[in-house]
Design a protein around this motif. Sequence first.
Motif, mmCIF file in Angstrom:
data_model
loop_
_atom_site.group_PDB
_atom_site.id
_atom_site.type_symbol
_atom_site.label_atom_id
_atom_site.label_comp_id
_atom_site.label_asym_id
_atom_site.label_seq_id
_atom_site.Cartn_x
_atom_site.Cartn_y
_atom_site.Cartn_z
ATOM 1 N N LYS A 142 88.780 25.340 45.423
ATOM 2 C CA LYS A 142 88.234 26.629 45.003
ATOM 3 C C LYS A 142 86.737 26.542 44.702
ATOM 4 O O LYS A 142 86.154 27.463 44.132
ATOM 5 C CB LYS A 142 88.999 27.150 43.776
ATOM 6 N N LYS A 143 86.133 25.394 45.061
ATOM 7 C CA LYS A 143 84.688 25.154 44.918
ATOM 8 C C LYS A 143 84.229 25.066 43.472
ATOM 9 O O LYS A 143 83.069 25.332 43.147
ATOM 10 C CB LYS A 143 83.882 26.220 45.662
ATOM 11 N N VAL A 144 85.161 24.704 42.590
ATOM 12 C CA VAL A 144 84.807 24.432 41.200
ATOM 13 C C VAL A 144 84.329 22.991 41.123
ATOM 14 O O VAL A 144 84.963 22.083 41.650
ATOM 15 C CB VAL A 144 86.015 24.637 40.269
ATOM 16 N N ILE A 145 83.186 22.764 40.469
ATOM 17 C CA ILE A 145 82.627 21.414 40.435
ATOM 18 C C ILE A 145 83.463 20.516 39.528
ATOM 19 O O ILE A 145 83.820 20.876 38.414
ATOM 20 C CB ILE A 145 81.153 21.410 39.979
ATOM 21 N N VAL A 146 83.794 19.346 40.050
ATOM 22 C CA VAL A 146 84.586 18.364 39.315
ATOM 23 C C VAL A 146 83.816 17.046 39.344
ATOM 24 O O VAL A 146 83.737 16.393 40.374
ATOM 25 C CB VAL A 146 85.979 18.172 39.942
ATOM 26 N N GLY A 147 83.236 16.673 38.222
ATOM 27 C CA GLY A 147 82.417 15.469 38.205
ATOM 28 C C GLY A 147 81.261 15.605 39.183
ATOM 29 O O GLY A 147 80.679 16.667 39.362
ATOM 30 N N ASP A 148 80.950 14.506 39.839
ATOM 31 C CA ASP A 148 79.901 14.518 40.843
ATOM 32 C C ASP A 148 80.474 14.471 42.253
ATOM 33 O O ASP A 148 79.763 14.201 43.219
ATOM 34 C CB ASP A 148 78.961 13.323 40.643
ATOM 35 N N SER A 149 81.774 14.761 42.371
ATOM 36 C CA SER A 149 82.419 14.676 43.678
ATOM 37 C C SER A 149 81.994 15.793 44.610
ATOM 38 O O SER A 149 82.233 15.732 45.811
ATOM 39 C CB SER A 149 83.947 14.694 43.507
ATOM 40 N N ASN A 150 81.372 16.842 44.056
ATOM 41 C CA ASN A 150 80.939 17.971 44.874
ATOM 42 C C ASN A 150 79.530 17.800 45.424
ATOM 43 O O ASN A 150 78.973 18.712 46.026
ATOM 44 C CB ASN A 150 81.030 19.280 44.071
ATOM 45 N N GLY A 151 78.957 16.622 45.206
ATOM 46 C CA GLY A 151 77.691 16.270 45.823
ATOM 47 C C GLY A 151 76.549 17.212 45.548
ATOM 48 O O GLY A 151 76.141 17.423 44.409
ATOM 49 N N VAL A 152 76.033 17.803 46.629
ATOM 50 C CA VAL A 152 74.845 18.652 46.545
ATOM 51 C C VAL A 152 75.076 19.831 45.602
ATOM 52 O O VAL A 152 74.176 20.226 44.848
ATOM 53 C CB VAL A 152 74.452 19.154 47.949
ATOM 54 N N ILE A 153 76.268 20.410 45.633
ATOM 55 C CA ILE A 153 76.557 21.570 44.784
ATOM 56 C C ILE A 153 76.422 21.195 43.312
ATOM 57 O O ILE A 153 75.795 21.910 42.527
ATOM 58 C CB ILE A 153 77.965 22.122 45.066
ATOM 59 N N SER A 154 77.012 20.072 42.936
ATOM 60 C CA SER A 154 76.937 19.617 41.553
ATOM 61 C C SER A 154 75.494 19.382 41.133
ATOM 62 O O SER A 154 75.082 19.746 40.019
ATOM 63 C CB SER A 154 77.752 18.332 41.386
ATOM 64 N N LEU B 268 82.104 32.526 40.373
ATOM 65 C CA LEU B 268 82.094 31.085 40.610
ATOM 66 C C LEU B 268 80.832 30.458 40.014
ATOM 67 O O LEU B 268 80.876 29.355 39.469
ATOM 68 C CB LEU B 268 82.180 30.790 42.100
ATOM 69 N N THR B 269 79.722 31.163 40.091
ATOM 70 C CA THR B 269 78.496 30.684 39.461
ATOM 71 C C THR B 269 78.671 30.578 37.951
ATOM 72 O O THR B 269 78.234 29.600 37.333
ATOM 73 C CB THR B 269 77.314 31.619 39.787
ATOM 74 N N SER B 270 79.330 31.560 37.348
ATOM 75 C CA SER B 270 79.588 31.536 35.908
ATOM 76 C C SER B 270 80.433 30.328 35.526
ATOM 77 O O SER B 270 80.142 29.626 34.546
ATOM 78 C CB SER B 270 80.297 32.826 35.475
ATOM 79 N N ILE B 271 81.487 30.087 36.293
ATOM 80 C CA ILE B 271 82.393 28.969 36.002
ATOM 81 C C ILE B 271 81.675 27.633 36.134
ATOM 82 O O ILE B 271 81.742 26.779 35.240
ATOM 83 C CB ILE B 271 83.615 29.018 36.936
ATOM 84 N N ASN B 272 80.990 27.445 37.236
ATOM 85 C CA ASN B 272 80.338 26.158 37.477
ATOM 86 C C ASN B 272 79.163 25.903 36.527
ATOM 87 O O ASN B 272 78.935 24.769 36.106
ATOM 88 C CB ASN B 272 79.875 26.066 38.929
ATOM 89 N N LEU B 273 78.436 26.958 36.180
ATOM 90 C CA LEU B 273 77.368 26.793 35.204
ATOM 91 C C LEU B 273 77.952 26.437 33.836
ATOM 92 O O LEU B 273 77.418 25.572 33.129
ATOM 93 C CB LEU B 273 76.529 28.063 35.098
ATOM 94 N N ALA B 274 79.053 27.078 33.471
ATOM 95 C CA ALA B 274 79.701 26.783 32.188
ATOM 96 C C ALA B 274 80.165 25.328 32.136
ATOM 97 O O ALA B 274 79.984 24.642 31.126
ATOM 98 C CB ALA B 274 80.880 27.724 31.969
ATOM 99 N N ILE B 275 80.748 24.841 33.225
ATOM 100 C CA ILE B 275 81.197 23.446 33.283
ATOM 101 C C ILE B 275 80.014 22.499 33.180
ATOM 102 O O ILE B 275 80.051 21.502 32.441
ATOM 103 C CB ILE B 275 81.978 23.198 34.585
ATOM 104 N N SER B 276 78.956 22.802 33.910
ATOM 105 C CA SER B 276 77.776 21.948 33.888
ATOM 106 C C SER B 276 77.129 21.931 32.504
ATOM 107 O O SER B 276 76.717 20.871 32.007
ATOM 108 C CB SER B 276 76.770 22.433 34.937
ATOM 109 N N LEU B 277 77.044 23.077 31.853
ATOM 110 C CA LEU B 277 76.485 23.153 30.508
ATOM 111 C C LEU B 277 77.341 22.374 29.510
ATOM 112 O O LEU B 277 76.821 21.718 28.606
ATOM 113 C CB LEU B 277 76.371 24.613 30.059
ATOM 114 N N ALA B 278 78.665 22.439 29.679
ATOM 115 C CA ALA B 278 79.579 21.769 28.752
ATOM 116 C C ALA B 278 79.479 20.255 28.836
ATOM 117 O O ALA B 278 79.907 19.551 27.920
ATOM 118 C CB ALA B 278 81.015 22.215 29.027
#
Length: 266
Positions: free
Chosen positions: A54-66, A101-111
């Motif tokens: 679902k393109k949610v970032i998980v660790g650094d496995s998402n490469g460029v996106i992360s 999706l931007t909201s979710i991934n930014l929230a994960i990255s901030l956390a």
Amino acid sequence: MEKIKKALERAKETQGVTNKSNKLIQENQIGQLSYIKYTKTRVLKVSKTILENKKVIVGDSNGVISDQYKVLRTQVLHRLKSNQWNSLIITSPTEGCGKTLTSINLAISLAREVNHSVLLVDLDLRRPCIHKYFYEDKNLGISDYLIKNYDLDEILFNPGFERLVVLPGNESVSNSSETLSSPKMVSLVNELKSRYPNRIVIFDMPPLLSCDDVIAFKPYVDSIMLVIEEGRTTKEELIRSHNLLENEKIIGTVLNKACIKEQAYS
């Protein structure tokens, strides 16, 4: 007697704070949130594969996106801290730009920053969808709190990421803008922003040009970020969006689904 009275008052204040909290937080010597144990909030175990699909970032496995979200995180933190803000609306001019999706991934990255926790709130009351990234079954949402008087403790969940809590949506609300400016909603927002001193609150909201929800709600939030889609959002839509918002509250615009090295990332 005066010393005893003061001691009792301090004990009473401490007890009041403890009773309000739905999680236990231990801070190290420099104020980092090194450990959080959730005592009432549900903790969901979501498959890493499902999240990645679902393109949610998980660790650094998402490469460029992360990596791109790390850059965005740093920029957002700089703007929030420089203004002593802790709340952010994420919206887009129209549908399909990828704001949720931007909201979710930014929230994960901030956390992942140990200096604060993050609360992600689904305030797209007409079409709530944050929960669909984490589970498929039917659960309570913020509309149940606002309309049916459920407790927040029954609705909040931790999706398996340290220092991140989600307040999801559920049923669609027809009179959404009126609900967003209601006394109960305003009281909730003030409480969410002030309960923990190190918390950042992100509100995922409907597209700006599709309804008046963001306009009705923006007085209660510190800042706003626009998500636009390359090749889809027009110049006219961007101008109209900026005209509807207070420029001093806009901390930036995210160009989503941009093509980099012949690959599209959303």
